[in-house]
Structure formats: structure tokens, C-alpha cells
Design a protein around this motif. Sequence first.
Motif, PDB file in Angstrom:
ATOM      1  N   ARG A 131     -27.985   1.657  17.358  1.00  0.00           N
ATOM      2  CA  ARG A 131     -29.268   2.597  16.775  1.00  0.00           C
ATOM      3  C   ARG A 131     -29.608   2.770  14.941  1.00  0.00           C
ATOM      4  N   ASP A 132     -28.250   2.529  14.249  1.00  0.00           N
ATOM      5  CA  ASP A 132     -28.164   3.286  13.243  1.00  0.00           C
ATOM      6  C   ASP A 132     -29.297   2.165  12.268  1.00  0.00           C
ATOM      7  N   GLU A 133     -29.098   0.662  13.514  1.00  0.00           N
ATOM      8  CA  GLU A 133     -30.335  -0.724  12.319  1.00  0.00           C
ATOM      9  C   GLU A 133     -31.287  -0.089  12.017  1.00  0.00           C
ATOM     10  N   ILE A 134     -31.568   0.639  12.874  1.00  0.00           N
ATOM     11  CA  ILE A 134     -33.117   0.770  13.454  1.00  0.00           C
ATOM     12  C   ILE A 134     -33.571   2.679  12.955  1.00  0.00           C
ATOM     13  N   PHE A 135     -35.119   2.222  11.713  1.00  0.00           N
ATOM     14  CA  PHE A 135     -35.633   3.446  11.863  1.00  0.00           C
ATOM     15  C   PHE A 135     -36.576   3.617  12.345  1.00  0.00           C
ATOM     16  N   LEU A 136     -36.551   5.255  13.170  1.00  0.00           N
ATOM     17  CA  LEU A 136     -37.460   5.796  13.886  1.00  0.00           C
ATOM     18  C   LEU A 136     -38.130   6.576  13.401  1.00  0.00           C
ATOM     19  N   THR A 137     -39.312   7.021  13.076  1.00  0.00           N
ATOM     20  CA  THR A 137     -40.218   7.815  13.140  1.00  0.00           C
ATOM     21  C   THR A 137     -41.521   8.289  14.292  1.00  0.00           C
ATOM     22  N   THR A 138     -41.434   9.479  14.500  1.00  0.00           N
ATOM     23  CA  THR A 138     -42.302  10.516  15.410  1.00  0.00           C
ATOM     24  C   THR A 138     -43.427  11.382  14.399  1.00  0.00           C
ATOM     25  N   LYS A 139     -44.433  12.100  15.062  1.00  0.00           N
ATOM     26  CA  LYS A 139     -45.046  13.305  14.398  1.00  0.00           C
ATOM     27  C   LYS A 139     -45.377  14.047  15.707  1.00  0.00           C
ATOM     28  N   VAL A 140     -45.239  15.136  14.907  1.00  0.00           N
ATOM     29  CA  VAL A 140     -45.980  16.718  15.683  1.00  0.00           C
ATOM     30  C   VAL A 140     -46.953  16.887  15.846  1.00  0.00           C
ATOM     31  N   TRP A 141     -47.497  17.083  17.046  1.00  0.00           N
ATOM     32  CA  TRP A 141     -48.858  17.363  17.600  1.00  0.00           C
ATOM     33  C   TRP A 141     -49.244  18.212  17.074  1.00  0.00           C
ATOM     34  N   ILE A 142     -50.218  18.539  16.555  1.00  0.00           N
ATOM     35  CA  ILE A 142     -51.170  19.794  16.668  1.00  0.00           C
ATOM     36  C   ILE A 142     -51.321  20.988  17.986  1.00  0.00           C
ATOM     37  N   SER A 143     -50.684  20.073  19.195  1.00  0.00           N
ATOM     38  CA  SER A 143     -51.034  21.634  20.091  1.00  0.00           C
ATOM     39  C   SER A 143     -49.085  22.133  20.431  1.00  0.00           C
ATOM     40  N   ASN A 144     -48.294  20.986  19.298  1.00  0.00           N
ATOM     41  CA  ASN A 144     -47.223  22.028  19.429  1.00  0.00           C
ATOM     42  C   ASN A 144     -46.604  22.581  18.286  1.00  0.00           C
ATOM     43  N   ALA A 145     -47.737  23.074  17.426  1.00  0.00           N
ATOM     44  CA  ALA A 145     -47.151  23.504  16.091  1.00  0.00           C
ATOM     45  C   ALA A 145     -46.959  25.112  16.242  1.00  0.00           C
ATOM     46  N   GLY A 146     -46.390  25.008  15.691  1.00  0.00           N
ATOM     47  CA  GLY A 146     -45.309  27.010  15.069  1.00  0.00           C
ATOM     48  C   GLY A 146     -43.735  26.384  15.595  1.00  0.00           C
ATOM     49  N   GLU A 147     -43.497  27.697  15.091  1.00  0.00           N
ATOM     50  CA  GLU A 147     -42.226  27.707  15.156  1.00  0.00           C
ATOM     51  C   GLU A 147     -41.235  27.018  16.620  1.00  0.00           C
ATOM     52  N   GLU A 148     -41.701  28.005  17.654  1.00  0.00           N
ATOM     53  CA  GLU A 148     -40.951  27.883  18.959  1.00  0.00           C
ATOM     54  C   GLU A 148     -41.245  26.581  19.525  1.00  0.00           C
ATOM     55  N   LYS A 149     -42.694  26.372  19.335  1.00  0.00           N
ATOM     56  CA  LYS A 149     -43.233  24.543  20.239  1.00  0.00           C
ATOM     57  C   LYS A 149     -43.450  23.584  19.642  1.00  0.00           C
ATOM     58  N   ALA A 150     -42.832  23.403  18.402  1.00  0.00           N
ATOM     59  CA  ALA A 150     -42.923  22.683  17.649  1.00  0.00           C
ATOM     60  C   ALA A 150     -40.759  21.964  17.619  1.00  0.00           C
ATOM     61  N   ALA A 151     -39.937  23.472  17.632  1.00  0.00           N
ATOM     62  CA  ALA A 151     -38.899  23.238  18.154  1.00  0.00           C
ATOM     63  C   ALA A 151     -38.640  22.181  19.612  1.00  0.00           C
ATOM     64  N   ALA A 152     -39.396  22.828  20.684  1.00  0.00           N
ATOM     65  CA  ALA A 152     -38.782  21.948  21.623  1.00  0.00           C
ATOM     66  C   ALA A 152     -40.135  20.948  21.575  1.00  0.00           C
ATOM     67  N   SER A 153     -40.521  20.456  21.053  1.00  0.00           N
ATOM     68  CA  SER A 153     -41.954  19.187  21.125  1.00  0.00           C
ATOM     69  C   SER A 153     -40.580  18.061  20.501  1.00  0.00           C
ATOM     70  N   ILE A 154     -39.721  18.867  19.930  1.00  0.00           N
ATOM     71  CA  ILE A 154     -38.819  17.908  18.391  1.00  0.00           C
ATOM     72  C   ILE A 154     -37.536  17.694  19.748  1.00  0.00           C
ATOM     73  N   ASP A 155     -37.047  18.164  20.663  1.00  0.00           N
ATOM     74  CA  ASP A 155     -35.859  18.014  21.697  1.00  0.00           C
ATOM     75  C   ASP A 155     -37.143  16.984  23.167  1.00  0.00           C
ATOM     76  N   ALA A 156     -37.930  17.247  23.009  1.00  0.00           N
ATOM     77  CA  ALA A 156     -39.233  16.327  23.920  1.00  0.00           C
ATOM     78  C   ALA A 156     -39.117  15.665  23.454  1.00  0.00           C
ATOM     79  N   SER A 157     -38.981  14.976  22.027  1.00  0.00           N
ATOM     80  CA  SER A 157     -39.463  13.498  21.489  1.00  0.00           C
ATOM     81  C   SER A 157     -38.249  12.928  21.830  1.00  0.00           C
ATOM     82  N   LEU A 158     -36.564  13.667  21.631  1.00  0.00           N
ATOM     83  CA  LEU A 158     -35.125  12.665  21.151  1.00  0.00           C
ATOM     84  C   LEU A 158     -35.296  12.511  22.738  1.00  0.00           C
TER      85      LEU A 158
END
Length: 280
Positions: free
Chosen positions: A65-92
Motif C-alpha cells: 500500500r505504501d508504494e501506491i499514491f491514492l487521490t480522491t475528491k470530496v463532491w459538492i453534495s458532501n460539502a460542510g464539516e459533518e457531511k464531508a467527514a462522513a464522506s471521507i470515511d465512506a471513501s476510505l
Amino acid sequence: MEFVKLNNGVEMPVLGYGVYQTPADITERCVAEALAIGYRSIDTAQAYGNEEGVGAAVKKSGIPRDEIFLTTKVWISNAGEEKAAASIDASLKKLQTDYIDLLLIHQPFSDYYGTYRAMEKAYRAGKLRAIGISNFYPARFIDLQNFCDVKPAVNQIETHLFDQQKTAHAYLEKYHCAHEAWAPLGEGRTELFTHPVVTEIASAHEKTNAQIALRFLLQSGVIVIPKSVHKERMQENFDVFDFTLSDEEMGKLQALDTTSSSFFSHYDPKTVEQFMEWAK
Ligand code: NAD
């Protein structure tokens, strides 16, 4: 592979593989092929609907895993502190990983300050190795970067031969934020593949127009993440480290800049209204 050192010391490959518009059902196959070719940086997004495919390919590749660099992005519908935090966990979860190497705010709309605060928290908690933004053109970039704690490490913006973003690049450099190109090949929709200046330089190096376009950006200090679902093109786009463009060639290519978008402007009210629809 060559790397760029981000403003927090994290190293990011200068060439990666993008999966925008890659259908979910073929993403795993495409990413597996890209990894087999040697790509070690993958760019996805919540909005692409294919994070699962990326995660599955990385997991099954057997590459540490540490040889791979993964990028993802938070979408507009997940904006705001609470929703974005939940979306990060969902992306993980979808990416089947404990950490994301780089998380970006996808678009400069809605409560992106709230989103950024959630990203700073996740960064401090070790869920993210670096945080940044996308589509923040100079005015919005300068604003955000002045009113946040963890300075954005990367800004991913439309950048290719016909829209080189020289002004944005200068401001990104000033504030120690790496410049990453989206659509480094103009999404295959520009005259890049037939332009006589590009074709002449390509023949001189026995390379293709796509390789010249990517090499030009790399030599301009821009990170690239070209997309292709075809293995031969993935390989072609990867083979850009065995030649160098001369100063004269770089000058000829710099002259192709139109300084305007080949697709749409984030400052056009109609475009912004369209984004509001997509955000619902
Ligand atoms: P791109 O410039 O990488 O172009 C991809 C297209 O170019 C392919 O679909 C194909 O038609 C053509 N192509 C690819 N390799 C070729 C080759 N060797 N020869 C001939 N044609 C070739 O476009 P992109 O996918 O939009 O951008 C790259 C990545 O950037 C995306 O996959 C995504 O990860 C990211 N992106 C981000 C945003 C954003 O808003 N942050 C927007 C668009 C893309």
C-alpha cells in the motif's frame, strides 16, 4: 518514476493515472493494467462512482500500500464539516484502505470551508497524508489558502497545451502549492493530436503527440494524470521519461497557449448553475 515533494514533505509521483469517466464495471481492470505497467498514483473522486474499482485493483495487485499514491475528491453534495467527514470515511471504505494519500475538494462551491475543516481534522487523525483542492483558480485559491490552517498541498486544475495556466502556476508556486493538471491531453477533444507544431516536435523525438503534451507539462513543473482505458495508450502515456524537450521546443509549445478553457469556465454563471444541479 520521478516524485515531487509536497509542502508537508510527502512525496507524490509526477505522473499518475486518472479514472474520470471510466465506467465502474471496467475500473478494476483498467487500474490493474495501469499498475502492471508501472503507474503508482491513481486519481479518482467520489463523483466518478468508481472508488470501489480502484480499491479492489489496488488490494488485489499485491503491491505494498505504501508504494501506491491514492487521490480522491470530496463532491459538492458532501460539502460542510459533518457531511464531508462522513464522506471521507465512506471513501476510505470503498478504497479498502486506512488512509488516502491526497484528498481534494473537487469544486469551489457550497460550504467548502466546512469541507476543508473536516479534511484538516482527518489529516491530523492520520486518515489523510496530504490535503488540497481542485478547480480553485487564483482568486479562490488565495482566499482559501489565507484562511486555513493546513495549507493546501496540491491544486488540480484544467491544464494542457492550449490552456497552460501560467498565471495560476505563478500563484501556486508563490504559496508552495503543487500544480496538478486535469485533462493533460485535452480530454482527447482538442486539436492536440493533429496540430502541426506538436506533430513536428513529436516526429523529431520519434514520440507521439500525446507524449509531447505530457512531457511539456512535466518539464513545466506540472503533475499529470492522463486517462485511457486502452492498455497501449496507458503504456504510451507512461513512456515520457526517456527524452527531453529543448528550450526552443518548449518555447514553440508555450506559444500554443490560448489562456482560456477548452471546456467551460468556473466563472460562467450558467456553468455554476449546472454545478448546483449536479450537487443535488
Ligand atoms: P485526458 O486529458 O487525460 O484525456 C483522456 C482522453 O484522451 C481519453 O479518454 C482518450 O480519448 C484520449 N487519449 C488518452 N491517451 C491517449 C493517447 N495516448 N493517444 C490518443 N488519445 C489518447 O482527460 P481527463 O480524463 O479528463 O483528465 C485526466 C484525469 O484528470 C481524469 O481521469 C481525472 O482523474 C482528472 N480530472 C479531474 C477533474 C477535476 O475537476 N478535478 C476534471 C477532469 C479530469
